[in-house]
Design an enzyme around this catalytic site. Structure first.
Site, mmCIF file in Angstrom:
data_model
loop_
_atom_site.group_PDB
_atom_site.id
_atom_site.type_symbol
_atom_site.label_atom_id
_atom_site.label_comp_id
_atom_site.label_asym_id
_atom_site.label_seq_id
_atom_site.Cartn_x
_atom_site.Cartn_y
_atom_site.Cartn_z
ATOM 1 N N GLU A 153 2.172 -9.901 -0.091
ATOM 2 C CA GLU A 153 2.887 -9.464 1.312
ATOM 3 C C GLU A 153 1.902 -9.573 2.483
ATOM 4 O O GLU A 153 1.550 -8.791 3.180
ATOM 5 C CB GLU A 153 3.187 -8.135 0.842
ATOM 6 C CG GLU A 153 4.229 -7.792 -0.133
ATOM 7 C CD GLU A 153 4.795 -6.288 -0.035
ATOM 8 O OE1 GLU A 153 4.008 -5.507 0.474
ATOM 9 O OE2 GLU A 153 5.777 -6.063 -0.648
ATOM 10 N N GLU A 305 8.788 -7.842 -7.123
ATOM 11 C CA GLU A 305 8.435 -6.450 -7.123
ATOM 12 C C GLU A 305 9.816 -5.939 -7.040
ATOM 13 O O GLU A 305 10.599 -6.196 -5.969
ATOM 14 C CB GLU A 305 7.614 -6.151 -6.307
ATOM 15 C CG GLU A 305 6.097 -6.437 -6.349
ATOM 16 C CD GLU A 305 5.118 -5.924 -5.207
ATOM 17 O OE1 GLU A 305 5.401 -4.832 -4.463
ATOM 18 O OE2 GLU A 305 4.146 -6.556 -5.041
ATOM 19 N N PHE A 355 2.163 8.572 -7.034
ATOM 20 C CA PHE A 355 3.694 8.986 -7.198
ATOM 21 C C PHE A 355 4.739 7.894 -7.209
ATOM 22 O O PHE A 355 5.792 8.279 -7.012
ATOM 23 C CB PHE A 355 3.995 10.304 -6.263
ATOM 24 C CG PHE A 355 3.101 11.454 -6.680
ATOM 25 C CD1 PHE A 355 3.109 12.176 -7.694
ATOM 26 C CD2 PHE A 355 2.188 11.839 -5.611
ATOM 27 C CE1 PHE A 355 2.208 13.251 -7.827
ATOM 28 C CE2 PHE A 355 1.184 12.940 -5.750
ATOM 29 C CZ PHE A 355 1.465 13.576 -7.152
ATOM 30 N N HIS A 356 4.171 6.899 -7.006
ATOM 31 C CA HIS A 356 5.256 5.767 -6.826
ATOM 32 C C HIS A 356 5.426 5.325 -8.562
ATOM 33 O O HIS A 356 4.466 5.209 -9.407
ATOM 34 C CB HIS A 356 4.505 4.381 -6.228
ATOM 35 C CG HIS A 356 5.545 3.226 -6.175
ATOM 36 N ND1 HIS A 356 6.162 2.570 -7.270
ATOM 37 C CD2 HIS A 356 5.866 2.578 -4.970
ATOM 38 C CE1 HIS A 356 6.691 1.558 -6.748
ATOM 39 N NE2 HIS A 356 6.777 1.506 -5.421
HETATM 40 C C1 GAL Z 1 4.504 -3.156 -2.157
HETATM 41 C C2 GAL Z 1 3.195 -3.831 -2.541
HETATM 42 C C3 GAL Z 1 2.747 -3.120 -3.984
HETATM 43 C C4 GAL Z 1 3.040 -1.715 -3.992
HETATM 44 C C5 GAL Z 1 4.482 -1.587 -3.560
HETATM 45 C C6 GAL Z 1 4.992 -0.112 -3.606
HETATM 46 O O1 GAL Z 1 4.753 -3.628 -0.655
HETATM 47 O O2 GAL Z 1 3.109 -5.333 -2.687
HETATM 48 O O3 GAL Z 1 1.398 -3.584 -3.922
HETATM 49 O O4 GAL Z 1 2.392 -1.163 -2.772
HETATM 50 O O5 GAL Z 1 4.714 -2.059 -2.337
HETATM 51 O O6 GAL Z 1 6.184 -0.016 -3.231
#
Ligand code: GAL
Length: 655
Positions: A153, A305, A355-356
């Site tokens: 990103e 992702e 917490f993700h």
């Molecule tokens: C994205 C990132 C990941 C993680 C994710 C969390 O922006 O590439 O490493 O941080 O968000 O939502």
């Protein structure tokens, strides 16, 4: 050039970011067991592993990664190997403070988070190239390797001295002479004329409004510098492994990167997508990003992702209700994704994202999240071989361009309520709700294959883009444009008349007298609907036909929606239902048809090759007419003419 096909080999890639360095090695074996159970066939390793791979400058510790690569290969799991360059180790900032980015107020962005690298720093670029080259040399021949993932990103801005030096070089390349720069930036205004290149800086904190030309070029420069960093790493891995595709993951509709330009440099276009599970327009916003990514990829793309459950970066973070992860994943496949991946495999127990969610949540194997992930993995494995054609060409293109966005988003504009991404969303949502399938395109692309071209807002347009739009309409295409389009040229110089004369002529506008922005909550009555956000005092030309007029107030009787032949101009933002109906009417006139007739609201139908995906985004059961006989690839059931889908239900129909 290799492509996503080289990594998928006929399957849908399923998996995600895997950060095993956060766990004891015993956990790795458990990870592999759970991955296999969930039909995970791809993991992304090493995204944030720089400090582990290079614990001290120039040292290498590859042992743990060797073991992981072998472990993945032994278990039939492919590896998307990342260069770790998004998060430099602490030693780098400590030894080389010039690798740290500086914000516009002159504050250094320190290590201790991530993405604390200056794209312009020679020292950073040196270390990034060294670790990238070594990774390519060590793992280029490893049988687990399926793809390269460069950085993560790309999104850092930098106002540092080193960035300023590169900015000057970039400007010299662009303008050649200071006279040309002064002219492009309009420096006659406010005594800003430059007499020496050395006087030029990044647009740092200023007393009042900054020079818009400088700010616009700084955005272009930032996108270009980050791209330079990407290309440098890409070329290193490409040299070692010309047969392995390379990607870097975009953020959706992110202002910092000209993604059209970037996509040209990628073998695989990939995106990270995190719609809010509580957003009533989550499905629409997801569809927008998916349409945009597929269009940039011009073929299959990768959902790099998403979250299996909650994220942890909104104010309030909700999990996905049962079924929503499956629904949104299959929505991506319907729109051309050949990979469904997550951040991340196993939810962390420490660090900023504990917490993700992960595919394996803190609740572990028994948790609902993993159970749903496992079910989805089985389903993707089932449909994988059937999902082949990636791109069903659509009749409608929505135009989008980063340079127009950058130019139009400057300070000193008439209304800060006008937000470019919100406009793009409003227009795309209207088409989505009318069940009209869309691609995205750049205003200078060949548009001749489309029956309808839609411009939510293109504030700045090059002459080439304007000529392209004119030629499109001349060639029989239907064009519909929103307000604040064609206002400026590529230097952000307002075109004579407040809107390009060729476009005024095209839409039947004689004079654009004034813009009348509307405040939040304010609206203007038009014949059969209410307009929001913006209105305009337009005098039509003789050939212009008023399709809807403002009613009452200052603009009474003036055109709100104006048409000249196949060119439509919408000078306000109609409320959502009116917008949907307007675009549906224009689309029918242009010969563009909905994917299926009589689709209930909240149900989406998407064609991918000969497959028809039908997705119920609602919580109530629905019955959908699907004329003909089909087999639902998810259930194996035969479907004749009619289909019932429960809450968040999906069918993948094959004739
Ligand atoms: C994205 C990132 C990941 C993680 C994710 C969390 O922006 O590439 O490493 O941080 O968000 O939502």
């Amino acid at each position: 050039m290799p492509g996503l096909d080289d990594a998928t080999r006929g399957r849908i890639l399923y998996g995600g970011d895997y950060n095993p360095e956060q766990w004891p090695e015993e956990t790795w074996l458990d990870d592999v067991r759970l991955m296999k159970d969930a039909r995970v066939n791809s993991v992304t390793l090493g995204v944030f592993s720089w400090a582990k791979l290079e614990p001290r400058p120039g040292e290498r510790d590859f042992g743990w990664l060797d073991r992981l690569m072998d472990l993945m290969h032994d278990n039939g799991i492919g590896v998307v190997l990342a260069t770790p360059t998004a998060s430099p180790p602490p030693w780098m900032g400590h030894l080389h403070p010039d690798t740290l980015p500086v914000d516009q107020d002159g504050r250094t962005e320190w290590w201790g988070g991530r993405q604390h690298f200056s794209h312009s720093s020679a020292a950073y670029r040196h270390y990034a190239a060294a670790i990238t080259g070594d990774l390519a040399a060590r793992y280029g021949g490893h049988p687990a390797l399926t793809m390269w993932h460069i950085n993560n990103e790309y999104c850092t801005y930098d106002w540092s001295d080193e960035a300023a030096a590169r900015f000057r070089g970039w400007l010299q390349d662009r303008y050649g002479t200071l006279d040309a720069l002064n002219e492009a930036w309009g420096t006659a205004f406010w005594s800003q004329g430059y007499g020496d290149w050395a006087e030029i800086h990044t647009p740092r904190h200023a007393h009042y409004l900054k020079n818009p030309g400088q700010v616009l070029d700084f955005k272009r420069f930032t996108s270009d510098m980050l791209l330079e960093c990407y290309v440098a790493e890409r070329d290193l891995v490409r040299r070692a492994t010309p047969h392995i595709p390379v990607t870097t993951n975009f953020m959706p509709l992110w202002i910092g990167q000209d993604a059209w330009r970037w996509a040209e440099e990628e073998d695989v276009v990939s995106v990270d997508l995190y719609p809010d599970p509580r957003d009533p327009f989550g499905a629409q916003n997801g569809a927008l990003v998916q349409d945009m990514t597929r269009s940039q990829a011009r073929g299959p793309w990768m959902l790099m992702e998403q979250a299996a459950g909650p994220v942890n970066w909104r104010g309030v973070n909700h999990p996905k209700p049962r079924g929503l992860n499956r629904l949104w994943s299959l929505q991506a496949v319907a729109r051309g994704a050949d990979a469904v991946c997550y951040f991340q495999w196993r939810q962390s127990r420490q660090g900023a994202e504990k917490f993700h969610s992960g595919m394996v949540s803190h609740a572990g194997e028994e948790g609902r999240t993993y159970q749903e992930v496992k079910q989805l993995g089985a389903e993707l494995a089932r449909i994988g071989e059937e999902v082949t054609d990636s791109h069903t060409p659509n009749d409608i293109a929505v135009l989008h361009d980063w340079h127009a966005w950058w130019a139009g988003a400057q300070d000193g504009r008439l209304s800060t309520q006008v937000d470019h991404p919100d406009l793009v969303k409003a227009w795309h949502r209207a088409l989505w709700e009318a069940h009209l399938a869309t691609d995205f395109a750049h205003p200078e692309h060949d548009l001749s294959a489309y029956k309808l071209v839609v411009v939510p807002q293109l504030y700045a347009l090059t002459d080439a883009a304007i000529e392209n739009l004119l030629a499109y309409v001349r060639g029989g295409g239907t064009l519909v444009s929103g307000f604040l389009t064609g206002v400026a040229d590529e230097d952000d110089r307002v075109r004579a008349g407040g809107m390009d004369g060729r476009l005024r002529e095209l839409f039947g506008i004689r004079t654009l007298h004034e813009w009348w922005p509307l405040d939040a909550g304010e609206y203007v009555e038009c014949d059969a609907f209410r307009g929001t956000l913006w209105s305009e005092e337009i005098e039509k030309s003789e050939a212009g036909e008023v399709e809807a007029a403002y009613k009452g107030g200052e603009l009474d009787g003036l055109p709100a929606v104006l048409r000249k032949g196949r060119a439509w101009y919408v000078s306000t933002l109609p409320e959502p239902d009116a917008m949907r109906d307007l675009l549906a009417r224009i689309a029918v006139g242009a010969g563009a048809r909905p994917v299926l007739d009589a689709l209930p609201a909240g149900v989406e139908a998407v064609r991918r090759g000969d497959l028809l995906f039908v997705l119920n985004h609602g919580r109530e059961s629905v019955t959908v007419e699907v004329p003909g006989a089909h087999r639902d690839l998810l259930t194996g059931a035969t479907v004749q003419d009619e289909l019932t889908l429960g809450r968040y239900g999906v069918a993948v129909l094959k004739p």
